[in-house]
Design an enzyme around this catalytic site. Structure first.
Site, short mmCIF file in Angstrom:
data_model
loop_
_atom_site.label_atom_id
_atom_site.label_comp_id
_atom_site.label_asym_id
_atom_site.label_seq_id
_atom_site.Cartn_x
_atom_site.Cartn_y
_atom_site.Cartn_z
N PHE A 14 -7.15 7.17 4.32
CA PHE A 14 -7.14 6.91 5.75
C PHE A 14 -6.08 7.49 6.39
O PHE A 14 -5.83 7.38 7.71
CB PHE A 14 -6.98 5.19 5.84
CG PHE A 14 -8.31 4.72 5.92
CD1 PHE A 14 -8.86 4.19 6.87
CD2 PHE A 14 -8.76 3.94 4.46
CE1 PHE A 14 -10.24 3.35 6.93
CE2 PHE A 14 -9.60 3.31 4.35
CZ PHE A 14 -10.60 2.89 5.63
N GLU B 49 -5.50 2.03 -1.21
CA GLU B 49 -6.64 1.25 -0.64
C GLU B 49 -7.17 0.31 -1.46
O GLU B 49 -8.23 0.10 -1.74
CB GLU B 49 -7.59 2.19 -0.13
CG GLU B 49 -8.76 1.85 0.52
CD GLU B 49 -8.53 1.05 1.91
OE1 GLU B 49 -7.33 0.97 2.53
OE2 GLU B 49 -9.32 0.31 2.09
N TRP B 50 -6.32 -0.79 -1.81
CA TRP B 50 -6.64 -2.03 -2.38
C TRP B 50 -7.73 -1.61 -3.67
O TRP B 50 -7.20 -0.90 -4.45
CB TRP B 50 -7.31 -2.97 -1.22
CG TRP B 50 -6.22 -3.32 -0.24
CD1 TRP B 50 -6.51 -2.97 1.07
CD2 TRP B 50 -4.87 -3.71 -0.23
NE1 TRP B 50 -5.36 -3.14 1.92
CE2 TRP B 50 -4.47 -3.69 1.16
CE3 TRP B 50 -4.03 -4.32 -1.28
CZ2 TRP B 50 -3.36 -4.17 1.51
CZ3 TRP B 50 -3.13 -4.94 -0.81
CH2 TRP B 50 -2.35 -4.80 0.40
N ASN C 76 -1.86 -10.57 8.47
CA ASN C 76 -2.96 -9.64 8.79
C ASN C 76 -4.20 -10.23 8.15
O ASN C 76 -4.42 -10.82 6.95
CB ASN C 76 -2.55 -8.57 8.00
CG ASN C 76 -3.76 -7.51 8.30
OD1 ASN C 76 -3.62 -6.73 9.24
ND2 ASN C 76 -4.36 -6.95 7.15
N GLU D 248 -5.36 -1.97 14.20
CA GLU D 248 -5.64 -1.25 13.12
C GLU D 248 -7.20 -0.63 13.65
O GLU D 248 -7.89 -1.42 14.32
CB GLU D 248 -6.10 -1.72 11.77
CG GLU D 248 -4.56 -2.33 11.02
CD GLU D 248 -4.81 -2.74 9.70
OE1 GLU D 248 -6.03 -2.29 9.14
OE2 GLU D 248 -4.31 -3.49 9.13
N HIS E 240 1.07 -9.14 4.72
CA HIS E 240 -0.07 -8.36 4.68
C HIS E 240 -0.66 -8.48 3.10
O HIS E 240 -0.68 -7.52 2.37
CB HIS E 240 0.17 -6.91 4.79
CG HIS E 240 -1.08 -6.09 5.47
ND1 HIS E 240 -1.02 -5.33 6.66
CD2 HIS E 240 -2.25 -5.63 4.85
CE1 HIS E 240 -2.26 -4.74 6.61
NE2 HIS E 240 -3.02 -4.86 5.37
N ARG F 21 3.87 0.10 12.89
CA ARG F 21 3.80 -1.35 12.55
C ARG F 21 3.82 -1.41 10.94
O ARG F 21 2.84 -0.48 10.25
CB ARG F 21 2.21 -1.81 13.04
CG ARG F 21 1.49 -3.05 12.21
CD ARG F 21 0.45 -3.60 12.78
NE ARG F 21 -0.14 -4.74 12.05
CZ ARG F 21 -1.23 -4.82 11.09
NH1 ARG F 21 -2.04 -3.81 11.15
NH2 ARG F 21 -1.47 -5.77 10.66
N TRP G 155 -4.85 3.32 11.88
CA TRP G 155 -4.71 3.17 10.30
C TRP G 155 -5.26 4.19 9.74
O TRP G 155 -6.31 4.68 9.89
CB TRP G 155 -5.50 1.80 9.69
CG TRP G 155 -5.08 1.48 8.66
CD1 TRP G 155 -5.94 2.19 7.30
CD2 TRP G 155 -4.17 0.59 7.97
NE1 TRP G 155 -5.44 1.83 6.11
CE2 TRP G 155 -4.27 0.96 6.41
CE3 TRP G 155 -3.19 -0.12 8.20
CZ2 TRP G 155 -3.65 0.23 5.46
CZ3 TRP G 155 -2.29 -0.40 7.46
CH2 TRP G 155 -2.29 -0.53 6.04
N GLN H 92 0.97 -1.15 0.07
CA GLN H 92 -0.02 0.16 0.03
C GLN H 92 0.67 1.30 -0.02
O GLN H 92 0.54 2.53 -0.23
CB GLN H 92 -0.69 0.00 1.29
CG GLN H 92 -2.18 -1.06 1.10
CD GLN H 92 -2.87 -1.24 2.31
OE1 GLN H 92 -2.76 -1.72 3.30
NE2 GLN H 92 -4.20 -0.53 2.28
C1 GBH Z 1 -7.78 -3.17 6.58
O1 GBH Z 1 -8.90 -3.99 6.52
C2 GBH Z 1 -6.80 -3.73 5.99
O2 GBH Z 1 -5.60 -4.53 6.75
C3 GBH Z 1 -5.70 -2.44 5.47
O3 GBH Z 1 -4.95 -2.98 4.46
C4 GBH Z 1 -6.85 -1.62 4.76
O4 GBH Z 1 -6.04 -0.60 4.40
C5 GBH Z 1 -7.81 -1.00 5.92
O5 GBH Z 1 -8.33 -2.06 6.65
C6 GBH Z 1 -8.75 -0.07 5.40
O6 GBH Z 1 -9.64 -0.62 4.57
O7 GBH Z 1 -17.45 -7.40 3.50
O8 GBH Z 1 -18.99 -6.09 4.70
O9 GBH Z 1 -18.33 -8.14 5.63
C7 GBH Z 1 -10.11 -3.69 6.65
C8 GBH Z 1 -11.05 -4.47 7.63
C9 GBH Z 1 -12.23 -6.04 7.68
C10 GBH Z 1 -13.15 -4.20 6.64
C11 GBH Z 1 -13.27 -6.87 7.05
C12 GBH Z 1 -13.97 -4.90 5.54
C13 GBH Z 1 -15.34 -6.76 5.78
C14 GBH Z 1 -16.73 -5.99 5.45
N1 GBH Z 1 -12.05 -5.09 6.71
N2 GBH Z 1 -14.56 -6.15 6.55
S1 GBH Z 1 -17.87 -7.10 4.76
#
Ligand code: GBH
Length: 479
Positions: A434, A425-426, A169, A368, A125, A81, A418, A24
């Site tokens: 963020f 952001e993926w 992660n 996070e 990660h 981290r 975070w 990222q």
């Molecule tokens: C984190 O994951 C990541 O570790 C990080 O890389 C990323 O940038 C950051 O958050 C911000 O997005 O599909 O409705 O059930 C995010 C945490 C946990 C958020 C799982 C989405 C699933 C939602 N994620 N969650 S759902």
């Protein structure tokens, strides 16, 4: 009893930090011998990432890490981290070590220590080397051994300096978004078996890495090792028994799926029953390796859902049918810049208490927590820097952590916001921000701390200083 400002101390040694991940922020994807990860491949496919963005340059942290460490220092960060790009260190996933890739992480770690910042390293990660992904990645059990080898290289190289290790992660996200629904690399779509199989191999990979650490390094290096899980808090929609059970089931399918094998030695009974032979089975030796394989509980937590018990069956034979609950949001909740990111600070306290109760009071790191401000990437710089929603989010969630510590006696050891800076952001690319630090992607990746960075700095100075930690808070009645 009402709490007073005198009682706002955090426990001695509580760590205040911020987090990032290699793909990222680093960029430099072809520099110094790095080979592609599955994310480098995934971002090439049109339609996968908003605006066709890629991590090719990102924040160019690889070339600017010294500047970034200074920014951390200016903020008073106590810990940072960060994650390792596996294919920078082992370009083919296994075998030959790329000395230059390893050098980068040594230099970064030294730079942190020279500036009084405690390194906290995530080994994995989400950026699996493409060479391993081609062979099935986390669906192939041979990745377990490859991950243990990679971990061994990293413990050997950094373990004299790094005392806090995270193996994986969010295996949930890799399993569901990566191997089940396809929004993340490697983009596979199969919600029947892939999530459970990729989750299973990730758990075995975690256990194998921890075994290497404990057998070869722990005695001499003396660090702590664990993994990072994630879940939204799951609140029953109504007080009905059905909704309460749906919320509990959802927590089991999001969190206990991974935490039960680690704390209790096997998958939850409810999952074994409902998933049947699509859920892989651990051997007795694997159970023994898993049980107790985390020195602490790492949790990424951002948001809350409401759960309703379905009155009729919602499909069959896939992950969400197994979970069997309607997942929804209260329309009154404020939202971040993502459909899943509801702003519900009290969910943090309830989740921490749930973890404490189910897993017998482990030490917990909040690895996070953070907010993307809606529309921030469209704003003029001055408006983006004035990130009041992020400040409210930070204050709100940290206050709930404080309540969890003082009223519920949860053993929380640290907090990582975070993210340190805006980044890739993926699937949302650079549209979603963020960071505590703004990155101007059109102006040579210029860094500018946002107002939230100053607020966080003051928070750390107030609650994380020697004076604050020396004063133990008075015991307060539960509310
Ligand atoms: C984190 O994951 C990541 O570790 C990080 O890389 C990323 O940038 C950051 O958050 C911000 O997005 O599909 O409705 O059930 C995010 C945490 C946990 C958020 C799982 C989405 C699933 C939602 N994620 N969650 S759902």
């Amino acid at each position: 009893e009402v709490w007073s400002s005198k009682d706002t101390a955090f426990p001695p040694g509580f760590v205040w930090g911020a987090a990032t991940a290699a793909y990222q922020i680093e960029g430099a994807v072809a520099q110094d011998g790095r080979q592609p990860s599955m994310w480098d491949t995934f971002v090439q496919i049109p339609g996968n990432i908003a605006n066709g963005d890629t991590g090719d340059v990102a924040c160019d942290h690889y070339n600017r890490y010294k500047e970034d460490v200074q920014l951390m220092k200016d903020m008073g960060l106590q810990s940072y981290r960060y994650s390792i790009s596996w294919s920078r260190v082992l370009p083919e996933g296994r075998g030959e070590v790329n000395a230059k890739g390893l050098e980068f992480y040594k230099d970064l770690t030294d730079e942190l220590l020279a500036n009084g910042i405690t390194p906290a390293v995530t080994l994995y990660h989400w950026d699996l080397p493409e060479a391993l992904s081609k062979q099935g990645g986390w669906l192939n059990e041979s990745t377990v051994e490859a991950f243990a080898e990679f971990s061994d290289v990293m413990f050997d190289a950094l373990g004299d300096k790094v005392k806090l290790w995270f193996t994986l992660n969010e295996p949930w996200t890799t399993s569901i978004a990566g191997y089940g629904q396809g929004q993340h690399a490697p983009g596979l779509k199969d919600m029947a078996e892939n999530p459970y199989l990729s989750g299973h191999n990730q758990l075995l990979g975690h256990a194998a890495a921890v075994k290497v650490y404990r057998e070869k390094y722990a005695a001499t290096q003396g660090g702590k090792i664990g993994l990072v899980l994630s879940t939204e808090w799951k609140e029953p929609l109504c007080r009905s028994q059905g909704d309460k059970e749906a919320a509990e089931r959802s927590l089991i399918w999001y969190l206990a799926w991974f935490a039960d094998p680690i704390y209790k030695g096997d998958y939850p009974e409810a999952m074994k029953e409902r998933v049947g032979d699509r859920l892989p089975v651990f051997t007795e030796a694997q159970k023994a390796d898993l049980k107790g394989s985390s020195d602490f509980f790492g949790i990424n937590h951002y948001a809350t859902n409401l759960l309703q018990d379905p009155t009729e069956k919602i499909g069959a034979g896939n992950y969400f049918a197994d979970l069997n609950g309607w997942i929804m949001m209260d329309p009154r909740w404020p939202m971040g810049d993502a459909s899943w990111l509801s702003v519900v600070p009290w969910g943090m306290r309830r989740l921490l208490r749930w973890i404490k109760e189910r897993y017998d009071d482990p030490e917990i790191y909040v690895t996070e927590n953070g907010l993307s401000v809606p529309g921030e990437s469209e704003m003029k710089l001055a408006d983006a820097l004035n990130d009041t929603e992020r400040i409210d989010y930070l204050n709100g969630y940290v206050a709930e952590i404080w309540k969890a510590i003082h009223f519920d006696k949860v053993n929380v050891a640290g907090y990582y916001y975070w993210s340190l800076m805006d980044n890739f952001e993926w699937a949302d690319g650079f549209d979603v921000r963020f960071g505590l630090i703004h990155i101007d992607y059109d102006n040579d990746q210029k860094r500018t701390p946002k107002k939230s960075a100053e607020v966080y700095k003051n928070m750390i100075a107030k609650y994380g200083g020697a004076a604050a930690t020396a004063t133990a808070a008075k015991p307060v009645e539960s509310v």
